[in-house]
Design a protein around this motif. Structure first.
Motif, PDB file in Angstrom:
ATOM      1  N   UNK A 128       0.839  -1.279   0.000  1.00  0.00           N
ATOM      2  CA  UNK A 128      -0.205   0.091  -0.012  1.00  0.00           C
ATOM      3  C   UNK A 128       0.673   1.068   0.061  1.00  0.00           C
ATOM      4  N   UNK A 129       1.958   1.377   0.860  1.00  0.00           N
ATOM      5  CA  UNK A 129       2.691   2.380   0.801  1.00  0.00           C
ATOM      6  C   UNK A 129       3.546   2.513  -0.353  1.00  0.00           C
ATOM      7  N   UNK A 130       3.992   1.339  -0.874  1.00  0.00           N
ATOM      8  CA  UNK A 130       4.644   1.444  -2.465  1.00  0.00           C
ATOM      9  C   UNK A 130       3.766   2.032  -3.292  1.00  0.00           C
ATOM     10  N   UNK A 131       2.623   1.794  -3.685  1.00  0.00           N
ATOM     11  CA  UNK A 131       1.598   2.295  -4.646  1.00  0.00           C
ATOM     12  C   UNK A 131       1.139   3.845  -4.197  1.00  0.00           C
ATOM     13  N   UNK A 132       1.148   4.004  -2.957  1.00  0.00           N
ATOM     14  CA  UNK A 132       1.112   5.465  -2.765  1.00  0.00           C
ATOM     15  C   UNK A 132       2.115   6.310  -3.030  1.00  0.00           C
ATOM     16  N   UNK A 133       3.374   5.894  -2.977  1.00  0.00           N
ATOM     17  CA  UNK A 133       4.452   6.459  -3.322  1.00  0.00           C
ATOM     18  C   UNK A 133       4.311   6.546  -4.831  1.00  0.00           C
ATOM     19  N   UNK A 134       4.105   5.419  -5.644  1.00  0.00           N
ATOM     20  CA  UNK A 134       4.006   5.413  -7.093  1.00  0.00           C
ATOM     21  C   UNK A 134       2.901   6.418  -7.667  1.00  0.00           C
ATOM     22  N   UNK A 135       2.150   6.519  -6.811  1.00  0.00           N
ATOM     23  CA  UNK A 135       0.869   7.403  -7.126  1.00  0.00           C
ATOM     24  C   UNK A 135       1.302   8.689  -7.237  1.00  0.00           C
TER      25      UNK A 135
ATOM     26  N   UNK B 106      13.979  11.113  -6.897  1.00  0.00           N
ATOM     27  CA  UNK B 106      14.971  10.276  -6.642  1.00  0.00           C
ATOM     28  C   UNK B 106      15.214   9.146  -5.753  1.00  0.00           C
ATOM     29  N   UNK B 107      14.699   9.657  -4.440  1.00  0.00           N
ATOM     30  CA  UNK B 107      14.805   8.870  -3.333  1.00  0.00           C
ATOM     31  C   UNK B 107      13.438   8.095  -3.090  1.00  0.00           C
ATOM     32  N   UNK B 108      12.460   8.679  -3.067  1.00  0.00           N
ATOM     33  CA  UNK B 108      10.887   7.978  -2.850  1.00  0.00           C
ATOM     34  C   UNK B 108      10.527   7.043  -3.841  1.00  0.00           C
ATOM     35  N   UNK B 109      10.188   7.459  -5.051  1.00  0.00           N
ATOM     36  CA  UNK B 109       9.398   6.647  -6.213  1.00  0.00           C
ATOM     37  C   UNK B 109      10.448   5.676  -6.912  1.00  0.00           C
ATOM     38  N   UNK B 110      11.875   6.183  -6.660  1.00  0.00           N
ATOM     39  CA  UNK B 110      12.827   5.321  -7.474  1.00  0.00           C
ATOM     40  C   UNK B 110      13.598   4.635  -6.753  1.00  0.00           C
ATOM     41  N   UNK B 111      13.766   4.855  -5.464  1.00  0.00           N
ATOM     42  CA  UNK B 111      14.443   3.868  -4.417  1.00  0.00           C
ATOM     43  C   UNK B 111      13.951   3.194  -3.330  1.00  0.00           C
ATOM     44  N   UNK B 112      13.072   4.074  -2.575  1.00  0.00           N
ATOM     45  CA  UNK B 112      12.571   3.417  -1.535  1.00  0.00           C
ATOM     46  C   UNK B 112      11.668   2.599  -1.840  1.00  0.00           C
ATOM     47  N   UNK B 113      10.445   3.021  -2.738  1.00  0.00           N
ATOM     48  CA  UNK B 113       9.324   2.097  -3.238  1.00  0.00           C
ATOM     49  C   UNK B 113       9.811   0.858  -3.974  1.00  0.00           C
ATOM     50  N   UNK B 114      10.967   0.886  -4.523  1.00  0.00           N
ATOM     51  CA  UNK B 114      11.415  -0.479  -5.042  1.00  0.00           C
ATOM     52  C   UNK B 114      11.794  -1.560  -3.955  1.00  0.00           C
ATOM     53  N   UNK B 115      12.646  -0.923  -3.055  1.00  0.00           N
ATOM     54  CA  UNK B 115      13.013  -1.650  -1.755  1.00  0.00           C
ATOM     55  C   UNK B 115      11.967  -2.352  -1.204  1.00  0.00           C
ATOM     56  N   UNK B 116      10.668  -1.389  -0.795  1.00  0.00           N
ATOM     57  CA  UNK B 116       9.713  -1.929  -0.310  1.00  0.00           C
ATOM     58  C   UNK B 116       8.833  -3.154  -1.069  1.00  0.00           C
ATOM     59  N   UNK B 117       8.908  -2.943  -2.493  1.00  0.00           N
ATOM     60  CA  UNK B 117       8.327  -3.743  -3.304  1.00  0.00           C
ATOM     61  C   UNK B 117       8.842  -5.035  -3.448  1.00  0.00           C
ATOM     62  N   UNK B 118      10.315  -4.970  -3.509  1.00  0.00           N
ATOM     63  CA  UNK B 118      10.978  -6.182  -3.575  1.00  0.00           C
ATOM     64  C   UNK B 118      11.126  -7.009  -2.412  1.00  0.00           C
ATOM     65  N   UNK B 119      10.963  -6.328  -1.081  1.00  0.00           N
ATOM     66  CA  UNK B 119      10.560  -7.201   0.233  1.00  0.00           C
ATOM     67  C   UNK B 119       9.323  -7.455  -0.141  1.00  0.00           C
ATOM     68  N   UNK B 120       8.426  -6.836  -0.318  1.00  0.00           N
ATOM     69  CA  UNK B 120       7.123  -7.556  -0.394  1.00  0.00           C
ATOM     70  C   UNK B 120       6.726  -8.901  -1.029  1.00  0.00           C
ATOM     71  N   UNK B 121       7.457  -8.865  -2.318  1.00  0.00           N
ATOM     72  CA  UNK B 121       7.453  -9.975  -3.160  1.00  0.00           C
ATOM     73  C   UNK B 121       8.250 -11.007  -2.581  1.00  0.00           C
ATOM     74  N   UNK B 122       9.197 -10.942  -1.919  1.00  0.00           N
ATOM     75  CA  UNK B 122      10.034 -11.758  -1.247  1.00  0.00           C
ATOM     76  C   UNK B 122       8.857 -12.589  -0.104  1.00  0.00           C
ATOM     77  N   UNK B 123       8.216 -11.915   0.416  1.00  0.00           N
ATOM     78  CA  UNK B 123       7.367 -12.212   1.364  1.00  0.00           C
ATOM     79  C   UNK B 123       6.127 -13.074   0.977  1.00  0.00           C
ATOM     80  N   UNK B 124       5.390 -12.646  -0.205  1.00  0.00           N
ATOM     81  CA  UNK B 124       4.199 -13.130  -0.513  1.00  0.00           C
ATOM     82  C   UNK B 124       4.288 -13.589  -2.086  1.00  0.00           C
ATOM     83  N   UNK B 125       5.350 -13.457  -2.704  1.00  0.00           N
ATOM     84  CA  UNK B 125       5.405 -13.754  -4.238  1.00  0.00           C
ATOM     85  C   UNK B 125       4.790 -12.536  -5.069  1.00  0.00           C
ATOM     86  N   UNK B 126       5.173 -13.050  -6.291  1.00  0.00           N
ATOM     87  CA  UNK B 126       4.693 -11.658  -7.476  1.00  0.00           C
ATOM     88  C   UNK B 126       3.426 -11.571  -7.580  1.00  0.00           C
ATOM     89  N   UNK B 127       2.749 -12.782  -7.823  1.00  0.00           N
ATOM     90  CA  UNK B 127       1.418 -13.030  -8.102  1.00  0.00           C
ATOM     91  C   UNK B 127       0.385 -12.237  -7.134  1.00  0.00           C
TER      92      UNK B 127
END
Length: 312
Positions: A26-33, A239-260
């Protein structure tokens, strides 16, 4: 000396956040939005190609601090796929962002977000066309509804404008950008067998380098100008939020529940983007925006949820 209560509380919050994949997404998509809002705020304060170059330059600096050792360990695997990495970085990051930030000079953040929301169905169509993916009739209904919703946005709810192909230049550019990002997403099927953070670092590095000719062209054309103080703040944020922090959060979430399961949350982008555009920028929302949002989200839901259910 022990940490102050406020610092300890923030640390506990971040540790708790990092263990909750749904909240991470949710935080990731909020940053991307928020990226669409930042793009509109940047107009007049920083030029589009400067924004593209600085975005990935800042992200690469941040990645150097957290991923340089992993990247160094995986260099042999990355060298063998340099052409693939170049294509992914240029199309998915450099070209997409250049078109996105240029489009922000000609259209609204609401339109940017809604049109970008069709990327999931473009990925589905690409899977059918290039990978022989089999889809159900209900999935195709969802695709048609989503694309029709995007057409409503691009035509400003006017059938005459749509029939005459009278589409705003910014809307046309974000349509092209969405096609490129859909191609990037499909290309992830063939990504090298390296950790996600290493892959992202390599593609971000390519994006930073590939954006330099665009910045040079902007300078030579006389369209470049030095960012204002507000422009520098926007550069740091993107440079820091949409490009870096959100990507780190998304990678972590995918590791926990999978890409689907994680990909389902991406459908929040066309919700958060327009909401932030209205709340932060005060952009007007017409009836056709509401209709388009319902069609985009409804079409995605039909295609991704109902269309994939098998009869009992």
């Amino acid at each position: 000396m022990s940490a102050s209560p406020s610092v300890a509380a923030r640390g506990a919050f971040l540790r708790g956040l990092y263990r909750r994949p749904a909240l991470l997404l949710v935080v990731t998509t909020l940053i991307w939005g928020s990226n669409a809002v930042a793009a509109r705020l940047a107009v007049g304060h920083v030029s589009p190609m400067m924004l593209t170059t600085a975005r990935w330059g800042i992200a690469c600096i941040a990645l150097w601090f957290v991923a340089r050792q992993q990247v160094a360990q995986q260099l042999p695997a990355l060298r063998g796929r340099w052409m693939y990495l170049a294509l992914m970085g240029v199309s998915g990051f450099t070209a997409f962002n250049a078109l996105f930030y240029a489009a922000a000079h000609h259209t609204t953040a609401v339109n940017l977000s809604l049109i970008q929301g069709m990327i999931p169905v473009l990925v589905l169509l690409g899977g059918v066309m290039f990978f022989g993916l089999r889809v159900t009739a209900l999935q195709m209904v969802g695709v048609v509804i989503t694309l029709a919703g995007v057409a409503v946005v691009a035509s400003r709810g006017s059938w005459a404008a749509l029939a005459a192909l009278d589409i705003n230049l910014g809307d046309a550019w974000i349509l092209l950008a969405s096609l490129l990002y859909a191609g990037y997403t499909l290309g992830l099927r063939s990504r090298p067998a390296v950790p996600p953070l290493v892959f992202f670092s390599a593609v971000a590095g390519v994006a930073a380098l590939a954006s330099l000719p665009l910045l040079a062209a902007e300078v030579l054309s006389g369209r470049f100008f030095w960012p204002t103080p507000w422009g520098w703040a926007i550069l740091v944020y993107i440079g820091l939020l949409p490009s870096f922090v959100s990507q780190i959060l998304f990678i972590r979430a995918v590791e926990m529940i999978g890409p689907a399961r994680a990909s389902v949350f991406l459908n929040l982008n066309p919700v958060f983007g327009p909401a932030l555009a209205v709340g932060v920028l005060g952009e007007p929302v017409g009836w056709y925006h509401a209709v388009a949002l319902a069609m985009v989200l409804g079409g995605i839901w039909i295609a991704e949820r109902l269309g994939t259910r098998r009869p009992v």
